[in-house]
Design an enzyme around this catalytic site. Structure first.
Site, PDB file in Angstrom:
ATOM      1  N   SER A 172       0.482  42.426 -53.281  1.00  0.00           N
ATOM      2  CA  SER A 172      -0.232  41.402 -52.541  1.00  0.00           C
ATOM      3  C   SER A 172       0.333  40.062 -53.003  1.00  0.00           C
ATOM      4  CB  SER A 172      -1.721  41.500 -52.847  1.00  0.00           C
ATOM      5  OG  SER A 172      -2.329  40.265 -52.543  1.00  0.00           O
ATOM      6  N   ASP A 193      -3.316  41.519 -42.938  1.00  0.00           N
ATOM      7  CA  ASP A 193      -4.772  41.380 -43.121  1.00  0.00           C
ATOM      8  C   ASP A 193      -5.395  40.515 -42.035  1.00  0.00           C
ATOM      9  OD1 ASP A 193      -4.658  42.867 -45.430  1.00  0.00           O
ATOM     10  OD2 ASP A 193      -4.758  41.148 -46.790  1.00  0.00           O
ATOM     11  N   ASP A 223     -10.238  33.656 -54.092  1.00  0.00           N
ATOM     12  CA  ASP A 223      -9.921  32.888 -52.895  1.00  0.00           C
ATOM     13  C   ASP A 223     -11.091  32.778 -51.927  1.00  0.00           C
ATOM     14  OD1 ASP A 223      -7.376  31.984 -53.508  1.00  0.00           O
ATOM     15  OD2 ASP A 223      -6.437  33.863 -52.906  1.00  0.00           O
ATOM     16  N   ARG A 277      -5.761  26.491 -51.080  1.00  0.00           N
ATOM     17  CA  ARG A 277      -6.929  26.904 -50.279  1.00  0.00           C
ATOM     18  C   ARG A 277      -7.717  25.742 -49.691  1.00  0.00           C
ATOM     19  NH1 ARG A 277      -4.299  31.221 -49.313  1.00  0.00           N
ATOM     20  NH2 ARG A 277      -4.423  32.875 -50.865  1.00  0.00           N
TER      21      ARG A 277
END
Ligand code: ARG
Length: 402
Positions: free
Chosen positions: A176, A14, A125, A96
């Site tokens: 994922s 990605d 996210d 994150r």
């Protein structure tokens, strides 16, 4: 003036495609800087560098934030017994802010025009990245290439191959996966049908519990709510978590299969493995059981849930989270001691706790000889406690007669 974008780069497909696309006309950046933050994920650094360069990154910066992540986010999550919807130990939600802060700081240094993440528009996210970006680089332009255009996996692979970005077999995986020291989150593929049992294939931190070794014990030592030792060996938290992942993971401990409510309003099926995180939270809360007062424990439970929701929804950098931390800090003053945990297939079970600060008093609680509980006082305590109940019962009787 040259236009620079700084990308939160994972090394995967990605974000590699994102780097290449940022240099195309659509975005038209002159310079793309990729930042890879090590939060304890297992990844091939060389491969990621090769892929990033092939995608057109002008610079790839590697940062090791494992200890910072363990010492700040993981330690706080353990002290707060943070389990989203009672189950999920916030694995991705915790990493994150660390990644985004590092990216934003580099972007500030470079005077970059934009910061970039690889999240889609359907997940949590994007919130976590963007709120953290904005907290550390006010006014910055945020770009989410995978939200600006919806790519299918096949389109991505084709695009990558067209750009000469090497695509490895694992990237063709239908799952994922997000991973860090605190656990792994697995979604998509066959998991999208909530009736399908999770296959063994995507698990990496845990073994099939059917192949588990004989049960064994570990003793976890805590100091002011933070894990500090394993079987008596003092360890830095990042290492303690890594070792416990290995020990508990062998029993399949920490596997979760849940349907969770995302911040964006959809329910999603998620499979997690977080052997150390779940074992440590279990042990920590068992230690609190013998140390906190009744009211500390009750108030803390409500705040734990709010803290967890704030962090889940991207508000790590917020006054509310910090204010709850201040309360939690105070409650952890005496949360020092040991917890013995038995590791069994599929389950970590607390079998003992000890501390020099216990409010648990054996001579009060005992049913044996030598106990010191003031029995005679119980009678008066109940007489007074019952006053309101008696008045309410009398009122109800009078009403039913009227
Ligand atoms: N649902 C989890 C969360 O919001 C995990 C998200 C990342 N998972 C993934 N497989 N990419 O924290």
């Amino acid at each position: 003036m040259s236009r620079t974008a700084v990308v939160a780069y994972s090394g995967g497909l990605d974000t590699s495609c994102a780097i290449a696309w940022l240099k195309e006309d659509w975005y038209g950046f002159d310079e793309v800087v990729a930042v890879m933050v090590d939060v304890g994920q297992v990844y091939d650094v060389e491969e990621s560098l090769v892929r990033g360069r092939a995608a057109g990154a002008d610079d790839i910066i590697l940062l090791d934030r494992k200890d910072a992540f363990a010492g700040d986010q993981c330690a706080k999550a353990i002290r707060t017994n943070a389990l989203y919807e009672g189950k999920y130990p916030l694995v991705s939600a915790l990493s994150r802010p660390v990644i985004a802060q590092a990216v934003a700081e580099i972007a500030v240094e470079l005077g970059a025009e934009a910061v970039v993440h690889g999240c889609t528009g359907k997940g949590n996210d994007q919130l976590r990245f963007e709120l953290a970006f904005k907290a550390h680089y006010p006014g910055v332009r945020v770009i989410a290439p995978l939200r600006d255009r919806i790519w299918t996996r096949d389109e991505e692979i084709e695009y990558a191959l067209g750009k000469g970005i090497p695509v490895v077999a694992t990237q063709a995986s239908p799952f994922s996966i997000d991973e860090n020291l605190f656990g792994r989150a697995i979604e998509a593929g066959v998991l999208e049908d909530p009736w399908n049992a999770p296959p063994e294939e995507p698990y990496a931190m845990t073994q099939d519990p059917a192949t588990a070794p004989a049960p064994s014990e570990v003793v976890l030592g805590f100091r002011q709510g933070v894990p500090v030792s394993l079987d008596g060996d003092p360890l830095p938290l990042a290492e303690l978590i890594a070792r416990l992942n290995h020990l508990a993971g062998a029993y399949g401990i920490g596997r979760l299969d849940m349907i969770e409510n995302r911040a964006v309003g959809i329910k999603s099926r998620e499979v997690y493995e977080a052997p150390a995180a779940l074992t440590l939270i279990l042990a920590h809360s068992a230690l609190e059981d013998v140390i906190l007062t009744k009211d500390e424990a009750r108030i803390k439970r409500g705040l734990e849930q709010r803290w967890t929701e704030l962090v889940y929804e991207g508000l790590w950098f917020s006054p509310a989270r910090e204010a709850i931390d201040a309360f939690v800090d105070k409650t952890q003053e005496y949360v020092t001691g040991d917890v013995r945990v038995e590791l069994r297939p599929n389950a970590a079970v607390v079998t003992g706790r000890r501390s020099e600060f216990m409010l648990y008093a054996e001579q009060l609680a005992s049913y044996g000889t030598g106990e010191t509980f003031p029995h005679e006082a119980a009678e008066g305590f109940i007489r007074i406690s019952a006053l309101e109940t008696e008045l309410a019962a009398a009122r109800a009787r009078a009403q039913s007669r009227a």
